[in-house]
Design a protein around this motif. Structure first.
Motif, mmCIF file in Angstrom:
data_model
loop_
_atom_site.group_PDB
_atom_site.id
_atom_site.type_symbol
_atom_site.label_atom_id
_atom_site.label_comp_id
_atom_site.label_asym_id
_atom_site.label_seq_id
_atom_site.Cartn_x
_atom_site.Cartn_y
_atom_site.Cartn_z
ATOM 1 N N VAL A 33 3.381 10.440 2.832
ATOM 2 C CA VAL A 33 1.969 10.070 3.030
ATOM 3 C C VAL A 33 1.866 8.895 4.009
ATOM 4 O O VAL A 33 1.012 8.890 4.904
ATOM 5 N N TRP A 34 2.731 7.907 3.867
ATOM 6 C CA TRP A 34 2.742 6.806 4.836
ATOM 7 C C TRP A 34 3.066 7.334 6.229
ATOM 8 O O TRP A 34 2.465 6.911 7.211
ATOM 9 N N GLY A 35 4.023 8.242 6.308
ATOM 10 C CA GLY A 35 4.377 8.837 7.594
ATOM 11 C C GLY A 35 3.218 9.584 8.220
ATOM 12 O O GLY A 35 3.005 9.526 9.434
ATOM 13 N N ILE B 270 2.378 18.463 1.467
ATOM 14 C CA ILE B 270 1.781 19.624 0.804
ATOM 15 C C ILE B 270 2.785 20.286 -0.137
ATOM 16 O O ILE B 270 2.456 20.613 -1.282
ATOM 17 N N ILE B 271 4.002 20.472 0.337
ATOM 18 C CA ILE B 271 5.034 21.098 -0.499
ATOM 19 C C ILE B 271 5.262 20.291 -1.764
ATOM 20 O O ILE B 271 5.361 20.843 -2.862
ATOM 21 N N HIS B 272 5.299 18.968 -1.644
ATOM 22 C CA HIS B 272 5.586 18.142 -2.827
ATOM 23 C C HIS B 272 4.379 17.949 -3.736
ATOM 24 O O HIS B 272 4.554 17.743 -4.946
ATOM 25 N N ILE B 273 3.184 18.048 -3.200
ATOM 26 C CA ILE B 273 2.012 18.073 -4.079
ATOM 27 C C ILE B 273 2.021 19.360 -4.894
ATOM 28 O O ILE B 273 1.773 19.347 -6.108
ATOM 29 N N LEU B 274 2.335 20.481 -4.250
ATOM 30 C CA LEU B 274 2.445 21.752 -4.980
ATOM 31 C C LEU B 274 3.555 21.695 -6.022
ATOM 32 O O LEU B 274 3.408 22.216 -7.132
ATOM 33 N N LEU B 275 4.662 21.051 -5.666
ATOM 34 C CA LEU B 275 5.764 20.898 -6.620
ATOM 35 C C LEU B 275 5.341 20.042 -7.815
ATOM 36 O O LEU B 275 5.649 20.372 -8.969
ATOM 37 N N ALA B 276 4.614 18.973 -7.548
ATOM 38 C CA ALA B 276 4.134 18.117 -8.644
ATOM 39 C C ALA B 276 3.180 18.890 -9.552
ATOM 40 O O ALA B 276 3.257 18.777 -10.780
ATOM 41 N N LEU B 277 2.299 19.687 -8.949
ATOM 42 C CA LEU B 277 1.378 20.507 -9.758
ATOM 43 C C LEU B 277 2.142 21.550 -10.568
ATOM 44 O O LEU B 277 1.809 21.799 -11.735
#
Length: 143
Positions: free
Chosen positions: A75-77, A131-138
């Motif tokens: 997100v910072w990136g 996006i990939i890691h938000i989906l992974l968290a969900l």
């Protein structure tokens, strides 16, 4: 339910590939093409390079909880690369471009199709990882 399983099984590998391609791309531009990175490019590298190691280890260990460490960096990136891209393509942040260091931050080493620059490529990579890691968290929370 199938997307849940797909994300859990492939998210770490997919995001590792994105981080690896971005890292190799930045090294290609600086070491082979001899493009000097500006200060904001260095900040983007500082945020991307560790992701290759973190995601590589996480993929091997199948540690799906790594989103806790990956999301802040990605997100910072995204923020840094979006700011850098806007500095190059708009007049909003032009004043800060010359104060960026020996290499001005508004230099377009590449300009494919009129909008694809190095910061744009970095933004796409950070966004994909996010996006990939938000989906992974969900997916992990639905478990």
């Amino acid at each position: 339910m199938k997307w849940n399983r797909f994300i859990k099984e492939n998210a770490l590998h997919l995001s590792w590939v994105v981080a690896l391609v971005a890292t190799l791309g930045s090294l290609y531009f600086s070491e082979i093409m001899r493009f000097l990175p500006c200060k904001l490019c260095w900040y983007q590298r500082i945020l991307m390079y560790p992701l290759v190691i973190i995601l590589g280890i996480a993929a091997v260990r199948k540690d799906t909880k790594q989103y806790l460490y990956v999301l802040p960096l990605s997100v910072w990136g995204m923020g840094v690369s979006l700011y850098h891209y806007l500095m190059q393509k708009t007049s909003w942040f032009k004043d800060g471009a010359t104060a960026c260091g020996p290499v001005p931050c508004d230099v377009d080493y590449i300009d494919w199709l009129g909008f694809v620059t190095i910061p744009f490529l970095a933004f796409v990579a950070f966004t994909l990882i996010t996006i990939i890691h938000i989906l992974l968290a969900l997916a992990e929370r639905k478990r």
